[in-house]
Write an enzyme that holds these catalytic residues in place. Structure first.
Site, PDB file in Angstrom:
ATOM      1  N   ARG A  86     -18.371  -0.718   4.631  1.00  0.00           N
ATOM      2  CA  ARG A  86     -19.107  -0.844   4.879  1.00  0.00           C
ATOM      3  C   ARG A  86     -20.026  -2.477   5.884  1.00  0.00           C
ATOM      4  O   ARG A  86     -21.767  -3.190   5.593  1.00  0.00           O
ATOM      5  CB  ARG A  86     -19.019  -2.536   3.497  1.00  0.00           C
ATOM      6  CG  ARG A  86     -19.801  -1.164   2.193  1.00  0.00           C
ATOM      7  CD  ARG A  86     -18.719  -1.781   1.015  1.00  0.00           C
ATOM      8  NE  ARG A  86     -17.518  -1.774   0.613  1.00  0.00           N
ATOM      9  CZ  ARG A  86     -16.422  -2.744  -0.050  1.00  0.00           C
ATOM     10  NH1 ARG A  86     -16.945  -4.072  -0.748  1.00  0.00           N
ATOM     11  NH2 ARG A  86     -15.148  -2.603   0.431  1.00  0.00           N
TER      12      ARG A  86
ATOM     13  N   GLU B  91       0.664  -1.315  -0.127  1.00  0.00           N
ATOM     14  CA  GLU B  91      -0.227  -0.365   0.465  1.00  0.00           C
ATOM     15  C   GLU B  91       1.327   1.054   0.546  1.00  0.00           C
ATOM     16  O   GLU B  91       1.803   1.158   0.866  1.00  0.00           O
ATOM     17  CB  GLU B  91      -1.030   0.340   1.168  1.00  0.00           C
ATOM     18  CG  GLU B  91      -1.417  -1.528   1.521  1.00  0.00           C
ATOM     19  CD  GLU B  91      -2.837  -1.000   0.124  1.00  0.00           C
ATOM     20  OE1 GLU B  91      -3.276   0.287  -0.598  1.00  0.00           O
ATOM     21  OE2 GLU B  91      -3.689  -2.165  -0.160  1.00  0.00           O
TER      22      GLU B  91
ATOM     23  N   HIS C  87      -1.281  -5.494   2.030  1.00  0.00           N
ATOM     24  CA  HIS C  87      -2.322  -6.147   1.796  1.00  0.00           C
ATOM     25  C   HIS C  87      -2.298  -7.616   1.311  1.00  0.00           C
ATOM     26  O   HIS C  87      -1.820  -7.444  -0.055  1.00  0.00           O
ATOM     27  CB  HIS C  87      -3.517  -5.629   1.016  1.00  0.00           C
ATOM     28  CG  HIS C  87      -4.831  -4.528   2.032  1.00  0.00           C
ATOM     29  ND1 HIS C  87      -5.330  -3.936   1.927  1.00  0.00           N
ATOM     30  CD2 HIS C  87      -5.575  -5.113   3.201  1.00  0.00           C
ATOM     31  CE1 HIS C  87      -5.842  -3.114   2.621  1.00  0.00           C
ATOM     32  NE2 HIS C  87      -6.104  -4.194   3.775  1.00  0.00           N
TER      33      HIS C  87
ATOM     34  N   CYS D 102      -7.860  -1.273   7.820  1.00  0.00           N
ATOM     35  CA  CYS D 102      -6.382  -1.539   7.252  1.00  0.00           C
ATOM     36  C   CYS D 102      -6.208  -0.250   7.632  1.00  0.00           C
ATOM     37  O   CYS D 102      -5.187   0.724   8.053  1.00  0.00           O
ATOM     38  CB  CYS D 102      -6.638  -2.344   6.223  1.00  0.00           C
ATOM     39  SG  CYS D 102      -6.185  -4.469   7.418  1.00  0.00           S
TER      40      CYS D 102
HETATM   41  N1  PCA Z   1      -8.320  -6.650   6.863  1.00  0.00           N
HETATM   42  C1  PCA Z   1      -9.817  -5.030   6.563  1.00  0.00           C
HETATM   43  C2  PCA Z   1      -9.416  -5.100   8.411  1.00  0.00           C
HETATM   44  C3  PCA Z   1      -8.471  -6.300   9.015  1.00  0.00           C
HETATM   45  C4  PCA Z   1      -8.168  -6.838   7.753  1.00  0.00           C
HETATM   46  O1  PCA Z   1      -7.524  -7.973   7.951  1.00  0.00           O
HETATM   47  C5  PCA Z   1      -9.416  -4.468   6.044  1.00  0.00           C
HETATM   48  O2  PCA Z   1      -8.839  -4.638   4.690  1.00  0.00           O
HETATM   49  O3  PCA Z   1      -9.696  -3.050   6.039  1.00  0.00           O
END
Ligand code: PCA
Length: 205
Positions: free
Chosen positions: A88, A78, A165, A141
């Protein structure tokens, strides 16, 4: 070099979180780098507090927060965290913000201070499908990524921080279509941090 790697617990009615499964299997150290791991609750209110405590306790040189984004096909490094919480689904405390700020009065966004291009190159060289992503979403996140970079900035950027991610991890029953295995995610985290460790501080992004 001391690296703090965080993950999240399961959320949105799921039973597992690929990021949590991966950090459980992290080695304690590789050549020249020690790893500390920490699981954050998928909670807008609590996750930044647990993260800040972990950073204060461990005094890392680099922090990589990892979260699951099941709809992504690739590992996503990211680039940017935005000052916005817009969910959501409810978090694990039943909270579902609609366009509120992550930190009132904070800047609109922060960039990752990890060297994304060298990290991407390392992941691709290892055959791991990866990309640089320009949106970490607006759920927990992104909120944690924003809190991380706000703290880094407040501490004079004396340590580097960023966010990864990961897609769903392969499971023969629950996720037979998923391409990545938990061990691939562990390998990706180690390779990404190793690439960051070998890139001088000035070479951000
Ligand atoms: N993914 C979520 C929050 C916790 C996670 O592992 C996100 O992409 O915000």
């Amino acid at each position: 070099m001391r690296a703090l790697v965080t993950a999240f617990d399961a959320f949105g009615g799921e039973r597992v979180n690929a990021s949590q499964a991966a950090i459980k299997r992290m080695p304690p150290a590789i050549k020249g780098m020690t790893f500390e791991t920490l699981v954050l609750p998928t909670s807008f209110a609590r996750a930044p507090l647990v993260l800040a405590d972990g950073i204060a306790d461990f005094a890392p040189d680099v922090v990589l927060c990892v979260g699951e984004a099941g709809d992504r096909h690739n590992l996503c490094l990211e680039r940017v965290a935005i000052n916005c919480c817009d969910a959501r689904v409810a978090d694990n405390d039943g909270v579902r913000p609609a366009g509120s700020r992550s930190i009132d009065g904070g800047p609109a966004a922060y960039f990752s201070t990890l060297p994304l291009n060298p990290m991407l190159a390392a992941l691709r060289e290892a055959g791991l499908a990866s990309e640089i992503s320009n949106s970490a979403g607006s759920f927990v996140c992104n909120h944690v990524f924003y809190a991380l970079m706000h703290l880094a900035s407040a501490q004079g950027n004396r340590w580097r921080g960023g966010f990864l991610h990961v897609p769903y991890a392969f499971d023969p029953v629950a996720r037979p279509q998923a391409r990545l295995r938990v061990d691939d995610i562990v390998r990706a985290i180690v390779l990404a941090l190793d690439a960051a460790a070998h890139t001088p501080n000035s070479a951000f992004n």
